[in-house]
Design an enzyme around this catalytic site. Structure first.
Site, PDB file in Angstrom:
ATOM      1  N   ASP A 134       0.852  -1.185   0.000  1.00 18.50           N
ATOM      2  CA  ASP A 134       0.000   0.000   0.000  1.00 18.50           C
ATOM      3  C   ASP A 134       0.896   1.246   0.000  1.00 18.50           C
ATOM      4  O   ASP A 134       1.703   1.400  -0.900  1.00 18.50           O
ATOM      5  CB  ASP A 134      -0.961  -0.044   1.189  1.00 18.50           C
ATOM      6  N   HIS A 184      10.542  -0.439  -6.625  1.00 20.61           N
ATOM      7  CA  HIS A 184       9.735  -1.596  -7.001  1.00 20.61           C
ATOM      8  C   HIS A 184      10.486  -2.438  -8.027  1.00 20.61           C
ATOM      9  O   HIS A 184      11.426  -1.962  -8.663  1.00 20.61           O
ATOM     10  CB  HIS A 184       8.367  -1.171  -7.551  1.00 20.61           C
ATOM     11  N   LYS A 240     -10.323  -5.373  -7.750  1.00 18.73           N
ATOM     12  CA  LYS A 240      -9.407  -5.518  -8.886  1.00 18.73           C
ATOM     13  C   LYS A 240      -9.030  -6.974  -9.191  1.00 18.73           C
ATOM     14  O   LYS A 240      -8.506  -7.246 -10.271  1.00 18.73           O
ATOM     15  CB  LYS A 240      -8.148  -4.704  -8.646  1.00 18.73           C
ATOM     16  N   CYS A 282       4.461  -8.457  -1.203  1.00 18.89           N
ATOM     17  CA  CYS A 282       4.255  -7.214  -0.476  1.00 18.89           C
ATOM     18  C   CYS A 282       5.615  -6.832   0.099  1.00 18.89           C
ATOM     19  O   CYS A 282       6.639  -7.167  -0.500  1.00 18.89           O
ATOM     20  CB  CYS A 282       3.177  -7.382   0.601  1.00 18.89           C
ATOM     21  N   GLN A 328       4.556 -11.880   4.043  1.00 18.41           N
ATOM     22  CA  GLN A 328       4.065 -12.665   5.170  1.00 18.41           C
ATOM     23  C   GLN A 328       2.540 -12.637   5.273  1.00 18.41           C
ATOM     24  O   GLN A 328       1.948 -13.584   5.743  1.00 18.41           O
ATOM     25  CB  GLN A 328       4.666 -12.164   6.483  1.00 18.41           C
ATOM     26  N   ARG A 341       0.067  -9.768   3.217  1.00 16.48           N
ATOM     27  CA  ARG A 341      -0.636  -9.248   2.043  1.00 16.48           C
ATOM     28  C   ARG A 341      -0.308 -10.020   0.771  1.00 16.48           C
ATOM     29  O   ARG A 341      -1.202 -10.321  -0.020  1.00 16.48           O
ATOM     30  CB  ARG A 341      -0.328  -7.760   1.841  1.00 16.48           C
TER      31      ARG A 341
END
Length: 157
Positions: free
Chosen positions: A41, A48, A63, A81, A85, A87
């Site tokens: 989030d 990334h 989505k 994520c 662990q 998400r």
């Protein structure tokens, strides 16, 4: 209730994923047959995986059906994520369950180390250690990571 559980999820290491990205003779990139879905989030800032798609976990409820449709031709779908662990694994489960809901005839095979593969050949995996482990090794590598900010990560997650 779904018969797909956390114990059914398969994992991919940062080394395995990076070898796919570096494996071609062309400029390093995410191969066309692999999709990486980043479900962080607000903690998405600071970098990334190059070529990944950002779908915040807060948006997964609406989505996921779209993801199932748009990623149907991918051989491998990698979820992660920050730490993979909660998400990341939850998103992978949600994706697998939605695939089953949209196509009840679709059965998945394999457990644990045997990557989850459906009849159409798609593997759904989770990146071990998430972006935190990824950036520890590949953060400064512009061939593999985009937008990496060392000062955000230098003291750990």
């Amino acid at each position: 209730m779904s018969d797909i559980s956390l114990s059914d999820l398969a994992w991919i290491t940062r080394e395995e994923l990076s070898s796919h990205m570096l494996g071609s003779d062309a400029a390093p990139q995410l191969p066309d047959h692999i999709a990486v879905i980043d479900v962080r989030d607000s903690d998405h800032i600071g970098g990334h995986i190059k070529g990944s798609t950002w779908v915040p976990s807060s948006e997964l409820d609406y989505k996921t059906p779209e993801l199932v449709r748009t990623l149907k031709d991918k051989e491998v779908v990698v979820f992660h994520c920050a730490l993979s662990q909660q998400r990341g694994p939850s998103a992978a489960l949600r994706y697998l369950r939605e695939k089953r809901r949209l196509d009840p005839q679709s059965k998945t095979e394999g457990k644990g180390e045997d990557a989850k593969k459906d009849e159409k050949g798609q593997k759904v995996v989770v990146l071990t250690g998430g972006f935190t482990q990824w950036q520890e090794k590949y953060g400064a590598d512009k061939r593999l990571t985009e937008g990496w900010k060392k000062d955000i990560w230098e003291f750990g997650y």
